[in-house]
Design an enzyme around this catalytic site. Sequence first.
Site, PDB file in Angstrom:
ATOM      1  N   HIS A 126       0.820  -1.232   0.000  1.00 37.07           N
ATOM      2  CA  HIS A 126       0.000   0.000   0.000  1.00 37.07           C
ATOM      3  C   HIS A 126       0.846   1.271   0.000  1.00 37.07           C
ATOM      4  CE1 HIS A 126      -3.568  -2.349   0.402  1.00 37.07           C
ATOM      5  NE2 HIS A 126      -3.275  -2.794   1.603  1.00 37.07           N
ATOM      6  N   ASP A 168      -2.783 -10.547  -2.463  1.00 45.15           N
ATOM      7  CA  ASP A 168      -3.376 -10.059  -1.223  1.00 45.15           C
ATOM      8  C   ASP A 168      -4.819  -9.640  -1.532  1.00 45.15           C
ATOM      9  OD1 ASP A 168      -2.381  -8.787   1.661  1.00 45.15           O
ATOM     10  OD2 ASP A 168      -4.021  -7.641   0.739  1.00 45.15           O
ATOM     11  N   HIS A 170      -6.488  -7.173  -0.589  1.00 43.39           N
ATOM     12  CA  HIS A 170      -6.620  -5.735  -0.835  1.00 43.39           C
ATOM     13  C   HIS A 170      -5.841  -5.356  -2.097  1.00 43.39           C
ATOM     14  CE1 HIS A 170      -7.035  -6.178   3.599  1.00 43.39           C
ATOM     15  NE2 HIS A 170      -7.963  -5.234   3.466  1.00 43.39           N
TER      16      HIS A 170
HETATM   17 ZN   LIG Z   1      -4.419  -7.137   2.573  1.00 45.51          ZN
END
Ligand SMILES: [Zn+2]
Length: 350
Positions: A126, A168, A170
């Site tokens: 991220h 992942d 996300h």
């Molecule tokens: Zn994640």
Amino acid sequence: MSNVNLIYSDVFRLNHSPRVRHPENPGRMRRALTGLARHGLKSFINWYLPIEGEIDEVLKVHAKGYVDYVKDLLNKAPCDIDPDTYISSTTLNALKYSIGTAINYALKAYNDRGMYFAILRPPGHHAGRGGKALGALTQGFCIFNNIALAAFSLIERGVSGILIIDFDAHHGNGTQEIFYETDQVMLIDIHQDPRTLYPFTGRINEIGLGRGEGYNINIVLPPLSGDDVLSLWFNTITDLAKQYSPEVVLVSAGFDGFANDGLTELRYTVKAFYGLSKLISSLNKPTFIVLEGGYGIGLEEGLPAFVAALASMEEPMVGGGSRTPPGILSEAMSIHRETIAILSKYWRVK
Ligand SMILES: [Zn+2]
């Protein structure tokens, strides 16, 4: 059966600790190790030690202003980067070893034509060039982008054609932001529908820009998707990977899509992670894998299944897999058709 090269030391279990209850905590390492032991995998593992790096090495990936900002926070620790992302008095240690490991083992995988999996924390996907990526509200537990660091280290050595697979649950918004305008990296990011989950980016029409157009591929799964929905995509991913024909494969391995891992609404079982691992191995390229998310059962069950497939073990722990409710399955199939229509402009996919 073959042995699997895992990189780990307690530097990731003894450092970077939250002040209050937080899903991204040192206990994650214990869960992963316990899972590997419980599934009888320890005798199939060659252990490698993490390598210490320097904070300034992340300038390959991150803007100087952001790196200076993090250094300042590391001096003031304990403190927070944002409401999701903490820095403790021992975070510096964990970061140095994540950095050195990402850089050196990506190169080692390339030089040896081998496969290495780094079980480290904190996660990284991220983190964008300047911290928060693509307008996200927080950095989602991430400080520096480990997989991007691995990719840039290879690019610096003249490697061109790096495939990043991010599974992942996300969206890897940091990684997407960093490589959005280049064809030196193809990013295939498999995640829960971003309309329903942080970081709320990673839609199917985010395809890349300029030279990067067609090289940023988002694979979107509706909430409650199980193993059957994921497997709809296996041929597509393989087709994309084969046509891109990378020199190296890098993997952002997150296990938070496991049913009831806690943070997402995907419903994978061991079958999904076993299958992903088989797919990655079948590409038969130098491969460096880095841990991203996974907070509970995903680390205890999903990660061992992933490692078992890397070790070419049979499928002892794999049952029939999770079935997605019919309404959700048809939604997933319609997203698949829409995505293929977009990708067909660039690639032969079906
Ligand atoms: Zn994640």
